[in-house]
Design a protein around this motif. Structure first.
Motif, PDB file in Angstrom:
ATOM      1  N   LEU A 221       0.861  -1.194   0.000  1.00 46.37           N
ATOM      2  CA  LEU A 221       0.000   0.000   0.000  1.00 46.37           C
ATOM      3  C   LEU A 221       0.890   1.234   0.000  1.00 46.37           C
ATOM      4  N   GLN A 222       1.491   1.518  -1.154  1.00 44.18           N
ATOM      5  CA  GLN A 222       2.534   2.548  -1.226  1.00 44.18           C
ATOM      6  C   GLN A 222       2.001   3.971  -1.068  1.00 44.18           C
ATOM      7  N   ARG A 223       0.701   4.153  -1.258  1.00 44.46           N
ATOM      8  CA  ARG A 223       0.128   5.508  -1.157  1.00 44.46           C
ATOM      9  C   ARG A 223      -0.348   5.849   0.258  1.00 44.46           C
ATOM     10  N   CYS A 224      -0.371   4.858   1.140  1.00 42.44           N
ATOM     11  CA  CYS A 224      -0.931   5.089   2.488  1.00 42.44           C
ATOM     12  C   CYS A 224       0.054   5.804   3.408  1.00 42.44           C
ATOM     13  N   SER A 225      -0.480   6.584   4.322  1.00 46.64           N
ATOM     14  CA  SER A 225       0.346   7.309   5.290  1.00 46.64           C
ATOM     15  C   SER A 225       0.885   6.355   6.357  1.00 46.64           C
ATOM     16  N   TYR A 226       1.901   6.811   7.035  1.00 43.15           N
ATOM     17  CA  TYR A 226       2.503   6.037   8.134  1.00 43.15           C
ATOM     18  C   TYR A 226       1.446   5.745   9.202  1.00 43.15           C
ATOM     19  N   GLU A 227       0.640   6.756   9.499  1.00 37.44           N
ATOM     20  CA  GLU A 227      -0.356   6.619  10.557  1.00 37.44           C
ATOM     21  C   GLU A 227      -1.426   5.579  10.188  1.00 37.44           C
ATOM     22  N   SER A 228      -1.900   5.607   8.940  1.00 45.15           N
ATOM     23  CA  SER A 228      -2.945   4.657   8.546  1.00 45.15           C
ATOM     24  C   SER A 228      -2.396   3.225   8.500  1.00 45.15           C
ATOM     25  N   LEU A 229      -1.142   3.072   8.091  1.00 46.74           N
ATOM     26  CA  LEU A 229      -0.545   1.732   8.081  1.00 46.74           C
ATOM     27  C   LEU A 229      -0.296   1.227   9.498  1.00 46.74           C
ATOM     28  N   SER A 230      -0.021   2.145  10.397  1.00 48.52           N
ATOM     29  CA  SER A 230       0.201   1.751  11.792  1.00 48.52           C
ATOM     30  C   SER A 230      -1.022   1.041  12.376  1.00 48.52           C
ATOM     31  N   LYS A 231      -2.220   1.442  11.905  1.00 45.31           N
ATOM     32  CA  LYS A 231      -3.448   0.785  12.383  1.00 45.31           C
ATOM     33  C   LYS A 231      -3.522  -0.657  11.878  1.00 45.31           C
ATOM     34  N   LEU A 232      -3.117  -0.865  10.620  1.00 48.75           N
ATOM     35  CA  LEU A 232      -3.101  -2.228  10.071  1.00 48.75           C
ATOM     36  C   LEU A 232      -2.065  -3.088  10.792  1.00 48.75           C
ATOM     37  N   VAL A 233      -0.917  -2.480  11.073  1.00 46.40           N
ATOM     38  CA  VAL A 233       0.138  -3.198  11.807  1.00 46.40           C
ATOM     39  C   VAL A 233      -0.389  -3.639  13.169  1.00 46.40           C
ATOM     40  N   LYS A 234      -1.110  -2.731  13.846  1.00 41.40           N
ATOM     41  CA  LYS A 234      -1.655  -3.070  15.170  1.00 41.40           C
ATOM     42  C   LYS A 234      -2.619  -4.258  15.085  1.00 41.40           C
TER      43      LYS A 234
ATOM     44  N   VAL B  76      -9.445  -2.581   3.825  1.00 41.98           N
ATOM     45  CA  VAL B  76      -9.184  -1.137   3.890  1.00 41.98           C
ATOM     46  C   VAL B  76     -10.346  -0.389   3.240  1.00 41.98           C
ATOM     47  N   GLU B  77     -10.858   0.610   3.941  1.00 41.37           N
ATOM     48  CA  GLU B  77     -11.980   1.400   3.401  1.00 41.37           C
ATOM     49  C   GLU B  77     -11.522   2.193   2.183  1.00 41.37           C
ATOM     50  N   LYS B  78     -12.384   2.272   1.196  1.00 38.06           N
ATOM     51  CA  LYS B  78     -12.128   3.065  -0.015  1.00 38.06           C
ATOM     52  C   LYS B  78     -10.819   2.658  -0.703  1.00 38.06           C
ATOM     53  N   LEU B  79     -10.526   1.356  -0.687  1.00 40.08           N
ATOM     54  CA  LEU B  79      -9.315   0.852  -1.346  1.00 40.08           C
ATOM     55  C   LEU B  79      -9.324   1.228  -2.832  1.00 40.08           C
ATOM     56  N   ARG B  80     -10.488   1.102  -3.460  1.00 40.31           N
ATOM     57  CA  ARG B  80     -10.589   1.403  -4.895  1.00 40.31           C
ATOM     58  C   ARG B  80     -10.350   2.882  -5.184  1.00 40.31           C
ATOM     59  N   ASP B  81     -10.766   3.752  -4.272  1.00 41.38           N
ATOM     60  CA  ASP B  81     -10.569   5.199  -4.493  1.00 41.38           C
ATOM     61  C   ASP B  81      -9.096   5.547  -4.634  1.00 41.38           C
ATOM     62  N   SER B  82      -8.266   4.894  -3.828  1.00 39.71           N
ATOM     63  CA  SER B  82      -6.827   5.201  -3.842  1.00 39.71           C
ATOM     64  C   SER B  82      -6.037   4.354  -4.838  1.00 39.71           C
TER      65      SER B  82
ATOM     66  N   ARG C 101       8.259   1.844   1.077  1.00 40.82           N
ATOM     67  CA  ARG C 101       7.264   2.210   0.052  1.00 40.82           C
ATOM     68  C   ARG C 101       7.913   2.699  -1.238  1.00 40.82           C
ATOM     69  N   ARG C 102       9.128   3.212  -1.138  1.00 40.69           N
ATOM     70  CA  ARG C 102       9.858   3.606  -2.358  1.00 40.69           C
ATOM     71  C   ARG C 102      10.522   2.406  -3.031  1.00 40.69           C
ATOM     72  N   ASN C 103      10.737   1.340  -2.283  1.00 43.65           N
ATOM     73  CA  ASN C 103      11.418   0.151  -2.817  1.00 43.65           C
ATOM     74  C   ASN C 103      10.577  -1.090  -2.516  1.00 43.65           C
TER      75      ASN C 103
END
Length: 599
Positions: free
Chosen positions: A58-71, A104-110, A172-174
């Motif tokens: 999920l290369q477009r997601c923010s650190y904060e939003s990914l942190s929720k998935l990690v949790k 993930v909500e609105k996966l298609r939007d992003s 996310r860059r690699n």
């Protein structure tokens, strides 16, 4: 999210625990794979690798939003570690990550069409997600280092967040860089901070060290993507044969049985890493390195310093370590594989093992050979055995094999010697021109810019390899050229070039480089109509810096050959010289554009 002790990276893996190299057998010991991996890696490393996994998908997601998935994943891991029979604990790890992504909500939007992957069943679902990974994406900014006057204080006050964001950005860059490598780069970055924050000029110190880290990341990423491409396109048999040749060169004092043992595990690890399964990739590579370090005296005298490092830094260190010293008095290869009266009997008794021993013996005896050359030798030897073991005079037939294999070795070495002699005598510029002439004739359908890019990459191989001692030139040049060729073949998959390129790319991995070298003019190519605009020049050319002027000249050369592929070397030389004379003459005139038009 708490990331305490994230980058001190002291794995609490018990190095004394037994290590079952057979992955299938090992996996059946655990009801819950996620619990097993969580217990192995411990909480903080598990969290770090989970973040890497999500950031790469999920290369477009923010650190904060990914942190929720990690949790969410860490909570499940902790639940399963406490009770392996709990709901969802028996799921394969890749499915756990992909299920989380699909919720993930609105996966298609992003991510648009990537959301369609969720409708597929595993493992096709994962293949689908992998196809949407974007290497070096424009939408992700490179890691921005805080200003020198604040970074040391930030590291001291909030080290965990600083390094956590570094890991997230690099991942996310690699998106194809393996998790153990990303954590190793983070450790390098931390060491740079620790060292540079003691210096007077913090910024200059960090600039130098961070540039080296970026360059290392780039090189490792290219090699890892190449390994994944070989595994995917040519299968496990070819992949394992090449890794066997490498391990035999690197650990040339280790017995065949030990090399064979780790080879099986390496194959599994690469599959995990290439499929984006970074938690298992991380854990299994750590186990492998722990095993190798527990048997240093068996494997290599060159890895002692690596084995003293924390596990996360150990793995990349061992991979990049020098080859061990070659054993003395190695047995004659000709005696074992040609003259021995039981050659055919040994071959027929266990075909695969006998050929694996051939690769092993050649690898440990010939550090001066490329991996691809060793694979060509075993392929040629296998063909001879299949023919000679049915012949009336097996000994005479096998003697011819020695002749043929030695001839191919000489031809391969001569190609390298000829190219390096030309490079060292005439320099980079002339070497590049020669490459552009040859490769434009081989694949004139390729765009001018791409041909120039490929030519520059091949010239860089000459720059790197032709300065080495003679016994290192062949493995260096053919190894790096194979990576450049794979890049061309990958482009060919999406934008087909011609039948000759298609044949070289798909026929045989080991023979790719000789196939490309042997290609001549593409006789089926129909040159485009003459376009005067392509050869029009203006005052801009005179005002351009020398480097830009040189590029224009090279593009002219490519475009001329595209229109006249049958041109001789002498004709090309005359036209190139004429271009230089024209530029020198016209750039001195008052009316530059008129002069160019006339010339």
């Amino acid at each position: 999210m708490k990331w305490a002790t994230l980058i001190s990276f002291i794995f609490l893996l018990n190095s004394a625990r037994s290590w079952n190299l057979q992955r299938v057998a090992r996996d059946t010991e655990h009801k819950s794979e996620i619990a097993h991996r969580y217990n192995d890696l411990k909480e903080e490393t598990f969290k770090a690798v989970t973040m890497i996994t999500f950031a790469q998908y999920l290369q477009r997601c923010s650190y904060e939003s990914l942190s929720k998935l990690v949790k969410d994943v860490v909570d499940l891991a902790q639940k399963c570690a406490a009770n392996e029979d709990a709901p969802d604990c028996a799921k394969p790890l890749p499915s756990i990550f992909l299920d989380e992504i699909c919720q993930v909500e609105k996966l298609r939007d992003s991510y648009g069409a990537m959301a369609d992957c969720c409708a597929k069943a595993d493992p096709e679902r994962n293949e689908c997600f992998l196809s949407f990974k974007v290497p070096q994406p424009d939408f992700v900014q490179p890691y921005v280092r805080p200003a020198a006057d604040v970074i040391c204080q930030e590291y001291q006050d909030n080290r965990v967040a600083l390094l956590g964001h570094f890991i997230y950005t690099v991942a996310r860059r690699n998106p194809f860089l393996y998790a153990p490598t990303i954590l190793s780069l983070a450790a390098d970055y931390e060491h740079a901070l620790q060292s540079c924050c003691k210096e007077k000029d913090v910024a200059a110190c960090l600039d130098e060290k961070v540039a080296a880290i970026k360059e290392r990341a780039k090189k490792v990423s290219v090699k890892q993507q190449y390994s994944c491409a070989v595994l995917k396109k040519f299968g496990e048999r070819t992949f394992q044969a090449e890794k066997l040749a490498l391990l035999s060169q690197k650990y040339s004092n280790a017995p065949f049985t030990e090399i064979q043992k780790i080879l099986v595990h390496i194959n599994d690890i690469y599959k995990e890493c290439c499929e984006g399964d970074m938690v298992e990739c991380m854990d299994d590579r750590a186990e492998l390195m722990t095993y190798i370090c527990s048997k240093q005296e068996v494997f290599s005298s060159k890895i002692k310093h690596c084995c003293e490092k924390p596990v996360v830094e150990r793995s990349q260190c061992i991979i990049e370590a020098d080859f061990d010293d070659q054993p003395e008095n190695l047995p004659s290869l000709e005696e074992k594989y040609i003259q021995d009266k039981d050659v055919c009997k040994n071959f027929e008794a266990d075909h695969d093992r006998f050929l694996a021993e051939f690769i092993y013996d050649h690898g440990r005896k010939h550090h001066d050979m490329s991996l691809q050359l060793i694979l060509r030798l075993v392929k040629g030897y296998e063909s001879f055995l299949e023919k000679c073991c049915k012949a009336d005079n097996t000994a005479e037939c096998l003697a011819k094999a020695v002749e043929d294999l030695n001839k191919h070795i000489k031809e391969t070495r001569d190609v390298v010697q000829t190219n390096c002699e030309f490079f060292n005598t005439h320099g980079e510029d002339e070497f590049l021109k020669g490459l552009l002439i040859r490769y434009t004739k081989k694949m004139p359908q390729v765009s001018t810019d791409t041909l120039l890019e490929v030519g520059k990459k091949m010239t860089a191989v000459g720059t790197k390899c032709c300065q080495l001692p003679e016994d290192r030139r062949l493995p260096c040049s053919e190894g790096y050229l194979s990576i450049v060729i794979e890049d061309m073949c990958r482009r060919h998959e999406t934008s087909p070039i011609n039948d000759n390129i298609s044949h070289c790319c798909s026929d045989s991995y080991a023979y790719r480089r000789p196939c490309f070298t042997a290609l001549g003019v593409d006789t089926k190519y129909v040159p485009p109509a003459f376009d005067p605009e392509m050869f029009s020049f203006s005052e801009k050319l005179c005002n351009a810096p020398p480097a830009e002027r040189e590029i224009d000249q090279l593009k002219l050369l490519i475009n001329l050959i595209k229109r006249k592929p049958q041109m001789t070397e002498e004709q090309i030389k005359t036209i190139s010289g004429g271009f230089t004379t024209m530029v020198d003459k016209c750039c001195k005139q008052a009316d530059i554009d008129t002069c160019f038009g006339e010339e």
